[in-house]
Design an enzyme around this catalytic site. Structure first.
Site, PDB file in Angstrom:
ATOM      1  N   LEU A 178       0.699  -1.062   0.011  1.00 46.33           N
ATOM      2  CA  LEU A 178      -0.118   0.029  -0.078  1.00 46.33           C
ATOM      3  C   LEU A 178       1.051   1.208  -0.015  1.00 46.33           C
ATOM      4  O   LEU A 178       1.956   1.142   0.680  1.00 46.33           O
ATOM      5  CB  LEU A 178      -0.831   0.117   1.395  1.00 46.33           C
ATOM      6  N   ASP A 179       0.579   2.281  -0.699  1.00 45.25           N
ATOM      7  CA  ASP A 179       1.327   3.620  -0.670  1.00 45.25           C
ATOM      8  C   ASP A 179       1.475   3.944   0.646  1.00 45.25           C
ATOM      9  O   ASP A 179       0.742   3.765   1.534  1.00 45.25           O
ATOM     10  CB  ASP A 179       0.705   4.535  -1.510  1.00 45.25           C
ATOM     11  N   LYS A 180       2.480   4.834   0.903  1.00 41.93           N
ATOM     12  CA  LYS A 180       2.731   5.572   2.081  1.00 41.93           C
ATOM     13  C   LYS A 180       1.536   6.205   2.686  1.00 41.93           C
ATOM     14  O   LYS A 180       1.208   6.193   3.884  1.00 41.93           O
ATOM     15  CB  LYS A 180       3.892   6.455   2.013  1.00 41.93           C
ATOM     16  N   LYS A 223      -4.782   4.859  -8.325  1.00 39.50           N
ATOM     17  CA  LYS A 223      -4.204   6.021  -8.503  1.00 39.50           C
ATOM     18  C   LYS A 223      -4.091   6.523  -9.901  1.00 39.50           C
ATOM     19  O   LYS A 223      -4.590   7.406 -10.557  1.00 39.50           O
ATOM     20  CB  LYS A 223      -3.117   6.775  -7.602  1.00 39.50           C
TER      21      LYS A 223
END
Ligand code: URA
Length: 250
Positions: free
Chosen positions: A101-103, A188
């Site tokens: 998962l992205d930051k 995204k």
């Protein structure tokens, strides 16, 4: 360890159920029907219950509700990692995040030391659906939903598999989206390709396993074998999730 104790620790069956299954000839050890509940077995034995192999090795799988600000890695010189969030007892268990998962993405993250499970969850050949809630900069359009359902082309030309998405808030900016692959920044980039922008992203679940409502950000739970079965199911829970999100958003 005794067979009944061994199985009660690794399957949803109690020791008394295991005894009944043994009497019914439904448990095998190394290819032969087990006859005694107190026979000695180890992690090197190959055991089946009603034809299904039992994962004998002691593995640990956690579900973490990831807060923003942590990276999905086991170590990093500069950033805080999801491992830093775990209680002491889980720090040295060789746990690794299953996918990234992205930051700034929050929510459902699996951490496991089970190599087989890690492969099943991250292999591009497996199609376990992952569910996200995204807050978009602008209302989600029918046209965007159509593009995603046909398999959208990202700006760099990468073609995505068909994805299901629908707005569940009145203003049309909160969207439930389900994808069955794990490309870098996929949600995204898909939304960008559809002419929108993701402002916030939260993963709700994977397969048929959802983030428990009472699991606070930064907290984790140990998954049972039953949870692991749900995690790997590819049956869709999209409609049920959509209804729940719609109710809670209005
Ligand atoms: N898609 C993204 O863009 N980011 C994530 O963290 C997960 C899926």
């Amino acid at each position: 360890m005794r067979l009944d104790k061994f199985l009660s620790e690794r399957t949803p069956h109690s020791r008394s159920t295991v005894k009944k299954l043994i009497s019914a000839g439904k448990i095998t050890v190394n290819g032969s029907s087990a006859v005694k509940a107190d026979m000695n077995v180890t992690e090197n034995d190959s055991i089946t219950v009603e034809g299904t192999p039992v994962r004998t090795a002691r593995t640990l799988t956690l579900l973490l509700n990831k807060p923003a600000g942590f990276i999905s890695a086991t170590e990093d010189k500069a950033e805080k990692t999801v491992i830093d969030l775990l209680p002491e007892e889980f720090q040295n268990q060789n746990l690794a995040p299953a996918g990234r998962l992205d930051k700034d993405t929050t929510g459902f993250l699996i951490l496991t030391n089970d190599g087989d499970l890690l492969h099943k969850l991250t292999s591009p050949k497996k199609h376990v659906p992952k569910y996200y809630s995204a807050l978009l900069a602008r209302p989600f359009t029918e046209e965007a939903a159509q593009q995603l359902s046909e398999g959208i082309k990202l700006r760099d030309g990468t073609l995505c598999k068909p994805a299901e998405a629908a707005a569940y808030s009145r203003d049309g900016r909160q969207v439930l989206i389900s994808i069955s692959e794990g490309k870098y920044h996929q949600v995204k980039r898909m939304m960008a390709a559809a002419g929108n922008h993701v402002e916030k992203l939260h993963r709700i679940g994977c397969g048929e396993l959802l983030l428990p409502a009472d699991l606070k950000e930064g907290e984790c739970i140990v998954l049972s074998d039953n949870d692991l079965c749900k995690l790997l199911k590819s049956g869709t829970v999209f409609s049920a999730l959509f209804q729940t999100l719609r109710k809670t958003s209005s």
